[in-house]
Design a protein around this motif. Structure first.
Motif, PDB file in Angstrom:
ATOM      1  N   GLU A 119       1.097  -1.570   0.258  1.00 48.49           N
ATOM      2  CA  GLU A 119       0.315  -0.231  -0.046  1.00 48.49           C
ATOM      3  C   GLU A 119       1.196   1.339  -0.317  1.00 48.49           C
ATOM      4  OE1 GLU A 119      -3.200   1.454  -0.391  1.00 48.49           O
ATOM      5  OE2 GLU A 119      -2.595  -0.777  -1.587  1.00 48.49           O
ATOM      6  N   ASN A 122       2.057   1.018  -3.486  1.00 53.14           N
ATOM      7  CA  ASN A 122       0.873   1.402  -4.707  1.00 53.14           C
ATOM      8  C   ASN A 122       0.867   3.462  -4.353  1.00 53.14           C
ATOM      9  OD1 ASN A 122       1.284  -0.780  -5.326  1.00 53.14           O
ATOM     10  ND2 ASN A 122      -1.053  -1.442  -4.653  1.00 53.14           N
ATOM     11  N   GLU A 123       0.560   4.127  -3.166  1.00 51.55           N
ATOM     12  CA  GLU A 123       0.725   5.046  -3.059  1.00 51.55           C
ATOM     13  C   GLU A 123       1.082   5.830  -3.293  1.00 51.55           C
ATOM     14  OE1 GLU A 123      -1.482   8.510  -2.181  1.00 51.55           O
ATOM     15  OE2 GLU A 123      -2.349   6.029  -2.072  1.00 51.55           O
ATOM     16  N   ARG A 126       0.595   6.041  -6.941  1.00 54.36           N
ATOM     17  CA  ARG A 126      -0.741   7.103  -7.675  1.00 54.36           C
ATOM     18  C   ARG A 126      -0.804   8.236  -7.127  1.00 54.36           C
ATOM     19  NH1 ARG A 126      -2.526   3.389  -2.447  1.00 54.36           N
ATOM     20  NH2 ARG A 126      -3.204   1.848  -3.539  1.00 54.36           N
ATOM     21  N   SER A 127       0.348   8.935  -6.416  1.00 51.85           N
ATOM     22  CA  SER A 127       0.367  10.402  -5.882  1.00 51.85           C
ATOM     23  C   SER A 127       0.988  10.741  -6.961  1.00 51.85           C
ATOM     24  CB  SER A 127       0.879  10.107  -4.338  1.00 51.85           C
ATOM     25  OG  SER A 127       2.090   9.996  -4.622  1.00 51.85           O
TER      26      SER A 127
END
Length: 184
Positions: A119, A122-123, A126-127
């Motif tokens: 996570e 992945n963040e 994503r960011s």
């Protein structure tokens, strides 16, 4: 009057069996997703340019956070396995309970890895949003740390596959032929 207790015992045994089947199926499906990511998706993405990697990874990350996978598979496997542990606590269910408990431990490891490793990584990607330069795509890809993501996903795939195997064995032994329904 004597059939009412037997009916209740049979119903309890049927619920126990159904929950164990659901735990096994959802864990197996989730293990398959992690194995697929380790053996096809990440190796396939490793061969593409930065722009393709970032766009594809972001799209896959977005697609996997759907209610069917998260609710039924990923979280459902944990809930059904935990419930199966609770339903198999009786003394005559101990052989199956040991395997279901082991499955729960391995599946909890999957959760720990997901929330402590995947996570956060992945963040990061994503960011990154939608970079508009080649350097931006390269920076976004570097933030993911593909090697670490893939290595830990392989651990997650192995742990969930072991959990699936434990549940499969528990399912095989929890109602051995010759056992009476009254024992369940």
């Amino acid at each position: 009057m004597s059939t009412a207790p037997n009916t209740a015992v049979r119903q309890t045994g049927a619920v126990r069996t159904a929950i164990l089947i659901l735990a096994t199926m959802t864990t197996g499906l989730t293990a398959g997703v992690f194995v697929d990511w380790s053996n096809t998706i990440m190796p396939g993405l490793s061969d593409v340019d930065d722009r393709t990697f970032v766009v594809a990874f972001q799209a896959l990350d977005s697609a996997i956070t759907n209610p069917l996978f998260l609710g039924v598979g990923y979280i459902g496997a944990l809930l059904f396995t935990g419930l199966s542990v609770a339903l198999h606590r009786r003394a005559e269910q101990r052989p199956a309970l040991m395997w279901i408990g082991a499955a729960l431990v391995f599946y909890l490891l999957v959760f720990v890895i997901t929330f402590s490793v995947h996570e956060p990584l992945n963040e990061e990607i994503r960011s990154a949003g939608d970079p508009d330069t080649d350097a931006g795509f390269a920076a976004a890809r570097a933030q993911l740390d593909e090697a670490m993501w893939t290595a830990w996903n392989t651990v997650r795939a192995v742990a969930s596959t072991i959990a699936f195997g434990c549940l499969t064995w528990a399912l095989a032994i929890h109602r051995r032929p010759g056992q009476t329904t009254a024992r369940h």
